[in-house]
Motif scaffolding. Structure first.
Motif, PDB file in Angstrom:
ATOM      1  N   UNK A  25      33.814 -81.791 -63.162  1.00  0.00           N
ATOM      2  CA  UNK A  25      33.363 -80.403 -63.122  1.00  0.00           C
ATOM      3  C   UNK A  25      34.034 -79.672 -64.281  1.00  0.00           C
ATOM      4  N   UNK A  26      33.209 -79.132 -65.187  1.00  0.00           N
ATOM      5  CA  UNK A  26      33.743 -78.459 -66.373  1.00  0.00           C
ATOM      6  C   UNK A  26      33.389 -76.978 -66.291  1.00  0.00           C
ATOM      7  N   UNK A  27      34.414 -76.134 -66.202  1.00  0.00           N
ATOM      8  CA  UNK A  27      34.221 -74.686 -66.097  1.00  0.00           C
ATOM      9  C   UNK A  27      34.015 -74.101 -67.492  1.00  0.00           C
ATOM     10  N   UNK A  28      32.958 -73.302 -67.631  1.00  0.00           N
ATOM     11  CA  UNK A  28      32.548 -72.738 -68.910  1.00  0.00           C
ATOM     12  C   UNK A  28      32.494 -71.218 -68.798  1.00  0.00           C
ATOM     13  N   UNK A  29      33.081 -70.533 -69.792  1.00  0.00           N
ATOM     14  CA  UNK A  29      32.955 -69.073 -69.829  1.00  0.00           C
ATOM     15  C   UNK A  29      32.470 -68.576 -71.187  1.00  0.00           C
ATOM     16  N   UNK A  30      32.054 -69.487 -72.044  1.00  0.00           N
ATOM     17  CA  UNK A  30      31.552 -69.101 -73.360  1.00  0.00           C
ATOM     18  C   UNK A  30      32.638 -68.964 -74.417  1.00  0.00           C
ATOM     19  N   UNK A  31      33.883 -69.180 -74.061  1.00  0.00           N
ATOM     20  CA  UNK A  31      34.991 -69.025 -75.008  1.00  0.00           C
ATOM     21  C   UNK A  31      35.205 -70.311 -75.808  1.00  0.00           C
ATOM     22  N   UNK A  32      36.005 -70.197 -76.865  1.00  0.00           N
ATOM     23  CA  UNK A  32      36.385 -71.374 -77.649  1.00  0.00           C
ATOM     24  C   UNK A  32      37.174 -72.359 -76.783  1.00  0.00           C
ATOM     25  N   UNK A  33      37.971 -71.826 -75.866  1.00  0.00           N
ATOM     26  CA  UNK A  33      38.748 -72.696 -74.977  1.00  0.00           C
ATOM     27  C   UNK A  33      37.825 -73.540 -74.103  1.00  0.00           C
ATOM     28  N   UNK A  34      36.726 -72.958 -73.629  1.00  0.00           N
ATOM     29  CA  UNK A  34      35.809 -73.746 -72.806  1.00  0.00           C
ATOM     30  C   UNK A  34      35.037 -74.767 -73.639  1.00  0.00           C
ATOM     31  N   UNK A  35      34.825 -74.474 -74.927  1.00  0.00           N
ATOM     32  CA  UNK A  35      34.230 -75.483 -75.813  1.00  0.00           C
ATOM     33  C   UNK A  35      35.166 -76.685 -75.920  1.00  0.00           C
ATOM     34  N   UNK A  36      36.449 -76.419 -76.001  1.00  0.00           N
ATOM     35  CA  UNK A  36      37.436 -77.497 -76.034  1.00  0.00           C
ATOM     36  C   UNK A  36      37.400 -78.328 -74.759  1.00  0.00           C
ATOM     37  N   UNK A  55      29.212 -81.959 -64.595  1.00  0.00           N
ATOM     38  CA  UNK A  55      28.553 -80.737 -64.151  1.00  0.00           C
ATOM     39  C   UNK A  55      29.250 -79.566 -64.818  1.00  0.00           C
ATOM     40  N   UNK A  56      28.473 -78.764 -65.525  1.00  0.00           N
ATOM     41  CA  UNK A  56      28.979 -77.541 -66.136  1.00  0.00           C
ATOM     42  C   UNK A  56      28.829 -76.420 -65.126  1.00  0.00           C
ATOM     43  N   UNK A  57      29.859 -75.618 -64.966  1.00  0.00           N
ATOM     44  CA  UNK A  57      29.767 -74.462 -64.078  1.00  0.00           C
ATOM     45  C   UNK A  57      30.181 -73.221 -64.849  1.00  0.00           C
ATOM     46  N   UNK A  58      29.395 -72.174 -64.676  1.00  0.00           N
ATOM     47  CA  UNK A  58      29.806 -70.868 -65.181  1.00  0.00           C
ATOM     48  C   UNK A  58      29.745 -69.910 -64.006  1.00  0.00           C
ATOM     49  N   UNK A  59      30.740 -69.048 -63.916  1.00  0.00           N
ATOM     50  CA  UNK A  59      30.822 -68.090 -62.809  1.00  0.00           C
ATOM     51  C   UNK A  59      30.879 -66.695 -63.395  1.00  0.00           C
ATOM     52  N   UNK A  60      29.981 -65.858 -62.917  1.00  0.00           N
ATOM     53  CA  UNK A  60      29.951 -64.464 -63.368  1.00  0.00           C
ATOM     54  C   UNK A  60      30.426 -63.571 -62.245  1.00  0.00           C
ATOM     55  N   UNK A  61      31.457 -62.809 -62.537  1.00  0.00           N
ATOM     56  CA  UNK A  61      32.009 -61.884 -61.550  1.00  0.00           C
ATOM     57  C   UNK A  61      31.124 -60.652 -61.511  1.00  0.00           C
ATOM     58  N   UNK A  62      30.305 -60.569 -60.476  1.00  0.00           N
ATOM     59  CA  UNK A  62      29.341 -59.471 -60.362  1.00  0.00           C
ATOM     60  C   UNK A  62      29.855 -58.303 -59.525  1.00  0.00           C
ATOM     61  N   UNK A  63      31.123 -58.345 -59.112  1.00  0.00           N
ATOM     62  CA  UNK A  63      31.645 -57.299 -58.225  1.00  0.00           C
ATOM     63  C   UNK A  63      31.578 -55.907 -58.846  1.00  0.00           C
ATOM     64  N   UNK A  64      31.820 -55.796 -60.144  1.00  0.00           N
ATOM     65  CA  UNK A  64      31.802 -54.477 -60.784  1.00  0.00           C
ATOM     66  C   UNK A  64      30.381 -53.970 -61.025  1.00  0.00           C
ATOM     67  N   UNK A  65      29.385 -54.842 -60.898  1.00  0.00           N
ATOM     68  CA  UNK A  65      27.999 -54.444 -61.162  1.00  0.00           C
ATOM     69  C   UNK A  65      27.225 -54.064 -59.895  1.00  0.00           C
TER      70      UNK A  65
END
Length: 163
Positions: A25-36, A55-65
């Protein structure tokens, strides 16, 4: 006779590991660190002599929206979040497609560390790989760190790839 037994045992062990499937499971947030993290997962995948899956996972914190949902057209916030998720995953998907490694993706909404752990448990993953920006321990104490929370709560190995 004893040697034959031992060789049979070794054959069974080898056969077991050849059939073993490692789920990453690879966590992705769009940063250079996640590319690494994606590049590390690909190298690990290629070094394993087993059938594996990423499996790539990205999590968006929608609490503020949530407040905006009441004041915007229906589906606008969801469309925005989906676009952000697609942007986060785009490079990783392109990279894994180019390397021809089997993969899929998961998009979740909520607190990132909680959602990563839920995905890891429900998908019965063998390892979590994620990037870390390498902030100081003082900043992590004040701000908090998704990686730090995942490491603290995970029952499976977590690999942190420093940017």
């Amino acid at each position: 006779m004893r040697i034959k037994f031992f060789s049979d045992y070794l054959f069974k062990i080898k056969h077991h590991f050849e059939r073993f499937c490692m789920k990453l499971l690879v966590a992705i947030d769009g940063s250079k660190a996640s590319e690494g993290a994606v590049k590390y997962a690909a190298r690990l995948f290629n070094s394993l002599n087993t059938e594996s899956h990423i499996t790539l996972i990205t999590v968006l914190d929608d609490s503020s929206l949530r407040l905006f949902k009441k004041h915007t057209p229906k589906g606008a916030v969801e469309d925005y979040l989906r676009e952000m998720a697609d942007n986060n995953l785009a490079w990783a998907i392109k990279y894994l497609n180019k390397t021809k490694l089997p993969h899929d993706m998961s998009i979740r909404y909520g607190h990132p560390s909680e959602q990563i752990m839920k995905e890891a448990q429900s998908g019965k993953f063998d390892m979590i790989i994620m990037g870390t920006k390498g902030r100081s321990s003082w900043a992590d104490t004040v701000i908090g760190s998704v990686a730090q929370r995942v490491v603290a709560t995970s029952k499976i190995p977590v690999v942190l790839v420093k940017n």
